[in-house]
Write an enzyme that holds these catalytic residues in place. Structure first.
Site, mmCIF file in Angstrom:
data_model
loop_
_atom_site.group_PDB
_atom_site.id
_atom_site.type_symbol
_atom_site.label_atom_id
_atom_site.label_comp_id
_atom_site.label_asym_id
_atom_site.label_seq_id
_atom_site.Cartn_x
_atom_site.Cartn_y
_atom_site.Cartn_z
ATOM 1 N N ARG A 109 21.572 8.524 38.225
ATOM 2 C CA ARG A 109 22.715 9.291 37.741
ATOM 3 C C ARG A 109 23.650 9.726 38.858
ATOM 4 N NH1 ARG A 109 18.068 12.626 37.402
ATOM 5 N NH2 ARG A 109 18.330 14.695 38.326
ATOM 6 N N ARG A 167 17.148 9.871 38.742
ATOM 7 C CA ARG A 167 17.334 10.623 39.977
ATOM 8 C C ARG A 167 18.730 10.329 40.523
ATOM 9 N NH1 ARG A 167 14.004 9.925 45.759
ATOM 10 N NH2 ARG A 167 15.698 10.698 47.061
ATOM 11 N N HIS A 168 19.295 11.275 41.284
ATOM 12 C CA HIS A 168 20.537 11.027 42.023
ATOM 13 C C HIS A 168 20.192 10.144 43.223
ATOM 14 C CE1 HIS A 168 22.928 13.819 39.710
ATOM 15 N NE2 HIS A 168 22.092 14.805 39.947
ATOM 16 N N VAL A 169 20.445 8.861 43.113
ATOM 17 C CA VAL A 169 20.121 7.950 44.207
ATOM 18 C C VAL A 169 20.994 6.710 44.068
ATOM 19 C CG1 VAL A 169 18.247 6.786 42.943
ATOM 20 C CG2 VAL A 169 18.230 6.804 45.444
#
Length: 400
Positions: A109, A167-169
Protein backbone atom coordinates in the site's frame (compact mmCIF):
# COMPACT_ATOMS: atom_id res chain seq x y z
CA UNK A 1 -2.62 -94.60 66.80
CA UNK A 2 -3.31 -95.20 63.15
CA UNK A 3 -0.55 -94.85 60.66
CA UNK A 4 -1.01 -92.49 57.75
CA UNK A 5 -1.67 -94.25 54.50
CA UNK A 6 1.41 -94.17 52.37
CA UNK A 7 1.48 -93.70 48.64
CA UNK A 8 3.37 -96.39 46.76
CA UNK A 9 5.84 -93.81 45.47
CA UNK A 10 6.52 -92.57 48.98
CA UNK A 11 5.07 -89.65 50.95
CA UNK A 12 1.53 -88.95 52.09
CA UNK A 13 -1.42 -90.07 50.01
CA UNK A 14 -2.94 -87.03 48.26
CA UNK A 15 -6.38 -88.62 48.42
CA UNK A 16 -6.89 -89.76 51.98
CA UNK A 17 -10.69 -90.01 51.47
CA UNK A 18 -10.54 -91.84 48.18
CA UNK A 19 -9.57 -91.14 44.63
CA UNK A 20 -11.78 -88.88 42.53
CA UNK A 21 -14.17 -90.25 39.93
CA UNK A 22 -12.36 -91.36 36.83
CA UNK A 23 -9.41 -92.59 38.79
CA UNK A 24 -6.26 -90.99 40.03
CA UNK A 25 -4.02 -88.96 37.78
CA UNK A 26 -1.35 -90.79 35.89
CA UNK A 27 1.45 -89.30 37.94
CA UNK A 28 1.81 -87.33 41.10
CA UNK A 29 3.94 -84.58 39.55
CA UNK A 30 1.33 -83.75 36.87
CA UNK A 31 -1.36 -83.67 39.50
CA UNK A 32 0.55 -81.23 41.66
CA UNK A 33 0.85 -78.86 38.71
CA UNK A 34 -2.91 -79.02 38.14
CA UNK A 35 -3.62 -78.34 41.79
CA UNK A 36 -1.27 -75.29 41.79
CA UNK A 37 -3.21 -73.63 38.94
CA UNK A 38 -6.63 -73.86 40.54
CA UNK A 39 -6.39 -70.71 42.71
CA UNK A 40 -5.85 -68.56 39.59
CA UNK A 41 -9.07 -69.80 38.01
CA UNK A 42 -11.13 -68.45 40.85
CA UNK A 43 -12.48 -64.83 40.34
CA UNK A 44 -15.07 -62.63 41.97
CA UNK A 45 -18.11 -60.90 40.52
CA UNK A 46 -16.15 -57.61 40.34
CA UNK A 47 -13.48 -59.26 38.21
CA UNK A 48 -16.17 -60.64 35.93
CA UNK A 49 -17.68 -57.14 35.51
CA UNK A 50 -14.29 -55.69 34.68
CA UNK A 51 -13.75 -58.28 31.94
CA UNK A 52 -17.15 -57.59 30.43
CA UNK A 53 -16.53 -53.81 30.49
CA UNK A 54 -13.23 -54.30 28.71
CA UNK A 55 -14.94 -56.40 26.08
CA UNK A 56 -17.62 -53.73 25.63
CA UNK A 57 -15.01 -50.99 25.14
CA UNK A 58 -13.24 -53.12 22.57
CA UNK A 59 -16.49 -53.68 20.66
CA UNK A 60 -17.36 -49.98 20.71
CA UNK A 61 -13.86 -49.13 19.51
CA UNK A 62 -14.21 -51.56 16.64
CA UNK A 63 -17.57 -50.01 15.73
CA UNK A 64 -16.07 -46.53 15.80
CA UNK A 65 -13.25 -47.74 13.58
CA UNK A 66 -15.74 -49.04 11.01
CA UNK A 67 -17.95 -45.93 11.06
CA UNK A 68 -15.16 -43.35 10.84
CA UNK A 69 -13.11 -45.20 8.26
CA UNK A 70 -10.04 -45.42 10.44
CA UNK A 71 -8.72 -45.86 13.95
CA UNK A 72 -8.75 -43.09 16.57
CA UNK A 73 -6.04 -40.48 16.33
CA UNK A 74 -4.28 -41.55 19.51
CA UNK A 75 -3.85 -45.09 18.17
CA UNK A 76 -2.23 -43.73 15.00
CA UNK A 77 0.11 -41.57 17.06
CA UNK A 78 0.97 -44.50 19.30
CA UNK A 79 1.61 -46.81 16.36
CA UNK A 80 3.80 -44.22 14.65
CA UNK A 81 5.69 -43.64 17.90
CA UNK A 82 6.36 -47.35 18.28
CA UNK A 83 7.66 -47.46 14.72
CA UNK A 84 5.66 -50.45 13.56
CA UNK A 85 3.61 -48.57 10.99
CA UNK A 86 2.42 -45.11 9.98
CA UNK A 87 -0.77 -43.64 8.68
CA UNK A 88 0.83 -43.13 5.26
CA UNK A 89 1.65 -46.86 5.07
CA UNK A 90 -2.01 -47.78 5.37
CA UNK A 91 -3.81 -44.89 3.68
CA UNK A 92 -1.30 -43.12 1.46
CA UNK A 93 -0.71 -39.33 1.51
CA UNK A 94 -3.65 -37.18 2.65
CA UNK A 95 -5.49 -35.24 -0.06
CA UNK A 96 -3.95 -31.82 -0.71
CA UNK A 97 -5.88 -28.71 0.29
CA UNK A 98 -7.62 -27.10 -2.67
CA UNK A 99 -6.49 -23.46 -2.73
CA UNK A 100 -8.29 -20.65 -4.54
CA UNK A 101 -6.53 -18.86 -7.35
CA UNK A 102 -4.68 -16.72 -6.67
CA UNK A 103 -3.79 -17.88 -3.18
CA UNK A 104 -0.90 -15.40 -2.69
CA UNK A 105 -1.78 -11.69 -2.81
CA UNK A 106 0.39 -8.71 -1.82
CA UNK A 107 -1.00 -5.23 -1.17
CA UNK A 108 2.09 -2.98 -0.98
CA UNK A 109 0.00 0.00 0.00
CA UNK A 110 1.00 3.58 -0.84
CA UNK A 111 0.88 6.03 2.06
CA UNK A 112 -2.01 8.53 2.25
CA UNK A 113 -3.97 6.69 -0.44
CA UNK A 114 -6.83 5.23 1.57
CA UNK A 115 -4.85 2.22 2.77
CA UNK A 116 -6.19 2.42 6.31
CA UNK A 117 -9.73 2.06 5.00
CA UNK A 118 -8.81 -0.96 2.89
CA UNK A 119 -6.89 -2.64 5.73
CA UNK A 120 -9.88 -2.23 8.04
CA UNK A 121 -12.08 -3.87 5.41
CA UNK A 122 -9.55 -6.67 5.00
CA UNK A 123 -9.60 -7.42 8.72
CA UNK A 124 -13.35 -7.83 8.58
CA UNK A 125 -13.21 -9.90 5.40
CA UNK A 126 -10.47 -12.21 6.69
CA UNK A 127 -12.71 -13.26 9.59
CA UNK A 128 -15.68 -13.65 7.26
CA UNK A 129 -13.96 -15.63 4.48
CA UNK A 130 -11.20 -17.38 6.43
CA UNK A 131 -8.10 -16.24 4.55
CA UNK A 132 -4.82 -15.41 6.26
CA UNK A 133 -4.31 -11.65 6.58
CA UNK A 134 -0.60 -10.98 7.20
CA UNK A 135 0.18 -7.43 8.33
CA UNK A 136 3.33 -5.65 9.42
CA UNK A 137 4.04 -3.19 12.21
CA UNK A 138 6.74 -1.51 10.10
CA UNK A 139 5.29 1.58 8.45
CA UNK A 140 8.25 3.80 7.59
CA UNK A 141 10.72 1.47 5.84
CA UNK A 142 9.86 1.07 2.18
CA UNK A 143 13.39 0.67 0.78
CA UNK A 144 15.12 -2.56 1.71
CA UNK A 145 18.61 -3.94 1.39
CA UNK A 146 19.15 -7.20 -0.48
CA UNK A 147 19.26 -9.21 2.76
CA UNK A 148 16.13 -7.49 4.04
CA UNK A 149 14.35 -8.32 0.78
CA UNK A 150 15.34 -11.97 1.05
CA UNK A 151 14.19 -12.17 4.67
CA UNK A 152 10.85 -10.50 3.97
CA UNK A 153 10.17 -12.63 0.90
CA UNK A 154 10.96 -15.76 2.91
CA UNK A 155 8.56 -14.72 5.67
CA UNK A 156 5.79 -13.94 3.20
CA UNK A 157 6.27 -17.12 1.15
CA UNK A 158 6.05 -19.37 4.21
CA UNK A 159 2.74 -17.90 5.39
CA UNK A 160 -0.27 -20.19 5.40
CA UNK A 161 -2.19 -19.97 2.14
CA UNK A 162 -4.42 -18.40 1.02
CA UNK A 163 -2.85 -15.24 2.38
CA UNK A 164 -2.97 -11.52 1.73
CA UNK A 165 0.12 -9.62 2.87
CA UNK A 166 0.00 -5.86 3.33
CA UNK A 167 2.69 -3.33 4.18
CA UNK A 168 4.08 0.05 3.07
CA UNK A 169 6.92 -1.27 0.92
CA UNK A 170 8.20 -0.78 -2.62
CA UNK A 171 7.60 -3.54 -5.15
CA UNK A 172 9.44 -6.80 -4.40
CA UNK A 173 10.53 -9.18 -7.15
CA UNK A 174 9.98 -12.62 -5.62
CA UNK A 175 11.24 -14.50 -8.66
CA UNK A 176 14.62 -12.79 -8.36
CA UNK A 177 15.19 -14.70 -5.12
CA UNK A 178 13.70 -17.98 -6.30
CA UNK A 179 10.23 -17.43 -4.86
CA UNK A 180 6.85 -17.75 -6.50
CA UNK A 181 5.66 -14.35 -7.67
CA UNK A 182 2.38 -13.38 -5.94
CA UNK A 183 -0.42 -11.26 -7.34
CA UNK A 184 -0.11 -7.56 -6.47
CA UNK A 185 -2.88 -5.04 -5.88
CA UNK A 186 -2.63 -1.37 -4.92
CA UNK A 187 -4.52 1.92 -4.73
CA UNK A 188 -3.10 5.36 -5.52
CA UNK A 189 -4.55 8.84 -5.73
CA UNK A 190 -3.96 12.11 -7.51
CA UNK A 191 -0.30 12.94 -6.64
CA UNK A 192 -1.09 16.58 -5.85
CA UNK A 193 -3.89 15.62 -3.48
CA UNK A 194 -1.64 13.02 -1.88
CA UNK A 195 1.10 15.62 -1.35
CA UNK A 196 -1.34 18.08 0.27
CA UNK A 197 -2.71 15.36 2.53
CA UNK A 198 0.77 14.27 3.58
CA UNK A 199 1.84 17.90 4.21
CA UNK A 200 -0.85 18.43 6.84
CA UNK A 201 -0.61 14.87 8.17
CA UNK A 202 3.07 15.34 9.08
CA UNK A 203 2.20 18.47 11.02
CA UNK A 204 -1.16 17.87 12.65
CA UNK A 205 -2.07 14.22 12.25
CA UNK A 206 -5.30 13.57 10.39
CA UNK A 207 -9.01 14.10 10.72
CA UNK A 208 -9.27 11.06 13.01
CA UNK A 209 -7.76 13.12 15.83
CA UNK A 210 -4.72 10.91 16.28
CA UNK A 211 -1.41 12.48 17.28
CA UNK A 212 0.73 10.81 14.62
CA UNK A 213 2.57 14.02 13.91
CA UNK A 214 4.15 14.00 17.36
CA UNK A 215 5.72 10.65 16.51
CA UNK A 216 6.67 11.36 12.90
CA UNK A 217 8.02 14.90 13.30
CA UNK A 218 8.87 15.44 16.99
CA UNK A 219 11.78 17.80 16.21
CA UNK A 220 9.86 20.07 13.82
CA UNK A 221 10.04 23.70 14.90
CA UNK A 222 6.82 25.54 15.62
CA UNK A 223 7.30 28.08 12.82
CA UNK A 224 7.89 25.23 10.40
CA UNK A 225 4.92 23.26 11.67
CA UNK A 226 2.56 26.19 11.12
CA UNK A 227 4.05 27.28 7.80
CA UNK A 228 1.28 28.14 5.34
CA UNK A 229 1.26 25.64 2.50
CA UNK A 230 0.73 28.34 -0.13
CA UNK A 231 3.85 30.14 1.05
CA UNK A 232 5.77 26.85 1.12
CA UNK A 233 4.83 26.09 -2.50
CA UNK A 234 4.91 29.52 -4.09
CA UNK A 235 8.16 30.54 -2.35
CA UNK A 236 9.84 27.24 -3.31
CA UNK A 237 10.70 26.00 0.16
CA UNK A 238 12.77 22.77 -0.05
CA UNK A 239 9.97 20.71 1.48
CA UNK A 240 7.59 21.74 -1.30
CA UNK A 241 9.94 21.92 -4.29
CA UNK A 242 11.84 18.62 -4.27
CA UNK A 243 10.43 16.35 -7.01
CA UNK A 244 11.31 13.29 -4.90
CA UNK A 245 8.41 14.17 -2.63
CA UNK A 246 6.16 12.70 -5.27
CA UNK A 247 7.00 9.15 -4.41
CA UNK A 248 4.29 6.95 -5.92
CA UNK A 249 6.44 5.48 -8.71
CA UNK A 250 8.89 3.49 -6.51
CA UNK A 251 5.97 1.45 -5.14
CA UNK A 252 5.65 0.00 -8.64
CA UNK A 253 9.18 0.38 -9.95
CA UNK A 254 10.81 -1.65 -7.19
CA UNK A 255 13.90 -1.68 -5.00
CA UNK A 256 16.43 -0.70 -7.68
CA UNK A 257 18.32 2.52 -6.74
CA UNK A 258 17.27 4.14 -10.02
CA UNK A 259 13.62 3.72 -9.01
CA UNK A 260 14.13 6.56 -6.53
CA UNK A 261 15.42 8.91 -9.21
CA UNK A 262 12.62 10.83 -11.00
CA UNK A 263 12.85 10.06 -14.70
CA UNK A 264 11.60 8.05 -17.63
CA UNK A 265 13.52 4.90 -16.65
CA UNK A 266 11.68 4.59 -13.34
CA UNK A 267 8.35 5.38 -14.99
CA UNK A 268 8.76 2.77 -17.73
CA UNK A 269 9.83 0.10 -15.28
CA UNK A 270 6.86 0.91 -13.06
CA UNK A 271 4.49 0.59 -16.03
CA UNK A 272 6.07 -2.74 -16.96
CA UNK A 273 5.60 -4.10 -13.43
CA UNK A 274 2.00 -2.89 -13.33
CA UNK A 275 1.26 -4.75 -16.56
CA UNK A 276 2.99 -7.97 -15.56
CA UNK A 277 2.49 -8.29 -11.79
CA UNK A 278 -0.44 -6.12 -10.65
CA UNK A 279 -3.92 -7.49 -11.01
CA UNK A 280 -5.39 -4.08 -10.21
CA UNK A 281 -4.09 -0.60 -9.40
CA UNK A 282 -7.08 1.41 -8.27
CA UNK A 283 -7.70 5.14 -7.88
CA UNK A 284 -8.81 6.41 -4.47
CA UNK A 285 -11.15 8.98 -6.03
CA UNK A 286 -13.11 6.02 -7.48
CA UNK A 287 -12.86 3.71 -4.47
CA UNK A 288 -16.31 2.16 -4.84
CA UNK A 289 -15.57 1.11 -8.40
CA UNK A 290 -12.23 -0.30 -7.25
CA UNK A 291 -13.88 -2.34 -4.48
CA UNK A 292 -16.39 -3.67 -6.99
CA UNK A 293 -13.57 -4.80 -9.29
CA UNK A 294 -11.71 -6.45 -6.41
CA UNK A 295 -14.88 -8.30 -5.50
CA UNK A 296 -15.12 -9.46 -9.10
CA UNK A 297 -11.50 -10.55 -9.51
CA UNK A 298 -10.79 -11.90 -6.01
CA UNK A 299 -14.13 -13.12 -4.61
CA UNK A 300 -12.52 -15.43 -2.03
CA UNK A 301 -10.92 -12.33 -0.50
CA UNK A 302 -13.31 -9.45 -1.27
CA UNK A 303 -16.79 -10.96 -1.64
CA UNK A 304 -19.29 -8.54 -0.09
CA UNK A 305 -16.72 -5.77 0.43
CA UNK A 306 -18.75 -3.07 -1.30
CA UNK A 307 -21.85 -3.68 0.81
CA UNK A 308 -19.75 -3.64 3.97
CA UNK A 309 -18.13 -0.36 2.94
CA UNK A 310 -21.32 1.38 1.84
CA UNK A 311 -23.58 0.21 4.64
CA UNK A 312 -21.57 -1.27 7.54
CA UNK A 313 -24.48 -1.23 9.99
CA UNK A 314 -27.67 -2.35 8.31
CA UNK A 315 -26.34 -5.13 6.08
CA UNK A 316 -23.70 -6.47 8.42
CA UNK A 317 -25.20 -7.17 11.85
CA UNK A 318 -22.21 -9.30 12.80
CA UNK A 319 -19.79 -6.33 12.75
CA UNK A 320 -18.78 -4.92 16.10
CA UNK A 321 -19.85 -1.40 16.98
CA UNK A 322 -16.20 -0.34 16.96
CA UNK A 323 -15.72 -1.56 13.37
CA UNK A 324 -18.92 0.16 12.29
CA UNK A 325 -17.78 3.48 13.76
CA UNK A 326 -14.37 3.15 12.14
CA UNK A 327 -15.88 2.46 8.73
CA UNK A 328 -18.25 5.40 9.00
CA UNK A 329 -15.31 7.69 9.88
CA UNK A 330 -13.33 6.33 6.93
CA UNK A 331 -16.27 6.99 4.64
CA UNK A 332 -16.38 10.60 5.77
CA UNK A 333 -12.67 10.95 5.08
CA UNK A 334 -13.03 9.55 1.53
CA UNK A 335 -15.98 11.82 0.82
CA UNK A 336 -13.93 14.79 1.99
CA UNK A 337 -11.29 13.84 -0.57
CA UNK A 338 -13.86 13.68 -3.36
CA UNK A 339 -15.76 16.83 -2.40
CA UNK A 340 -13.01 19.14 -1.19
CA UNK A 341 -13.74 22.82 -1.86
CA UNK A 342 -11.13 25.09 -3.36
CA UNK A 343 -9.56 27.92 -1.35
CA UNK A 344 -7.75 31.16 -2.24
CA UNK A 345 -4.47 30.62 -4.13
CA UNK A 346 -5.52 27.03 -4.83
CA UNK A 347 -5.22 27.60 -8.58
CA UNK A 348 -1.66 28.94 -8.43
CA UNK A 349 -0.71 26.27 -5.95
CA UNK A 350 -2.12 23.55 -8.18
CA UNK A 351 -0.16 24.81 -11.19
CA UNK A 352 3.12 24.66 -9.27
CA UNK A 353 2.43 21.23 -7.82
CA UNK A 354 1.31 19.85 -11.18
CA UNK A 355 4.57 21.00 -12.68
CA UNK A 356 6.62 19.30 -9.97
CA UNK A 357 4.54 16.15 -10.12
CA UNK A 358 5.14 16.05 -13.86
CA UNK A 359 8.88 16.39 -13.27
CA UNK A 360 8.71 13.43 -10.91
CA UNK A 361 6.59 11.48 -13.47
CA UNK A 362 3.96 10.76 -10.79
CA UNK A 363 1.29 12.50 -12.87
CA UNK A 364 2.03 10.22 -15.83
CA UNK A 365 1.95 7.20 -13.55
CA UNK A 366 -1.42 8.32 -12.19
CA UNK A 367 -2.84 8.70 -15.71
CA UNK A 368 -1.47 5.28 -16.67
CA UNK A 369 -3.08 3.64 -13.63
CA UNK A 370 -6.35 5.44 -14.35
CA UNK A 371 -6.43 3.89 -17.81
CA UNK A 372 -5.45 0.60 -16.15
CA UNK A 373 -8.64 0.76 -14.05
CA UNK A 374 -10.80 1.58 -17.07
CA UNK A 375 -9.38 -1.42 -18.93
CA UNK A 376 -10.28 -3.63 -15.99
CA UNK A 377 -13.83 -2.28 -16.05
CA UNK A 378 -14.24 -3.06 -19.74
CA UNK A 379 -12.31 -6.36 -19.85
CA UNK A 380 -13.27 -8.26 -16.71
CA UNK A 381 -13.41 -11.99 -17.46
CA UNK A 382 -13.45 -14.47 -14.57
CA UNK A 383 -9.94 -14.99 -13.26
CA UNK A 384 -8.51 -18.48 -13.81
CA UNK A 385 -5.06 -20.02 -13.29
CA UNK A 386 -2.59 -19.14 -16.05
CA UNK A 387 -0.77 -21.66 -18.18
CA UNK A 388 2.71 -22.70 -16.93
CA UNK A 389 4.54 -20.47 -19.40
CA UNK A 390 2.41 -17.49 -18.27
CA UNK A 391 2.45 -18.31 -14.56
CA UNK A 392 4.25 -15.15 -13.47
CA UNK A 393 2.44 -12.74 -15.74
CA UNK A 394 -1.15 -11.56 -15.90
CA UNK A 395 -0.88 -10.07 -19.38
CA UNK A 396 -2.72 -13.13 -20.70
CA UNK A 397 -5.91 -12.09 -18.88
CA UNK A 398 -6.23 -8.48 -19.88
CA UNK A 399 -5.15 -6.55 -22.98
CA UNK A 400 -2.89 -3.55 -22.45
Amino acid sequence: MKKKQQHPGGGADPWPHGAPLGGAPPGLGGWKRRVSLLPFLRFSLRDYGFCMATLLVFCLGSLFYQLSGGPPRFLLDLRQYLGNSTYLDDHGPPPSKVLPFPSQVVYNRVGKCGSRTVVLLLRILSEKHGFNLVTSDIHNKTRLTKNEQMELIKNISTAEQPYLFTRHVHFLNFSRFGGEQPVYINIIRDPVSRFLSNYFFRRFGDWRGEQNHMVRTPSMRQEERYLDINECILENYPECSNPRLFYIIPYFCGQHPRCREPGEWALERAKLNVNENFLLVGILEELEDVLLLLERFLPHYFKGVLSIYKDPGARNPTLSNSDKRKLLREQKGIYKIRGRTEEPNAGRRRVQLDKRATEARDSKANCFCLSHVYQRKIFSPPLSPPSPEKKKSFTSFFPH
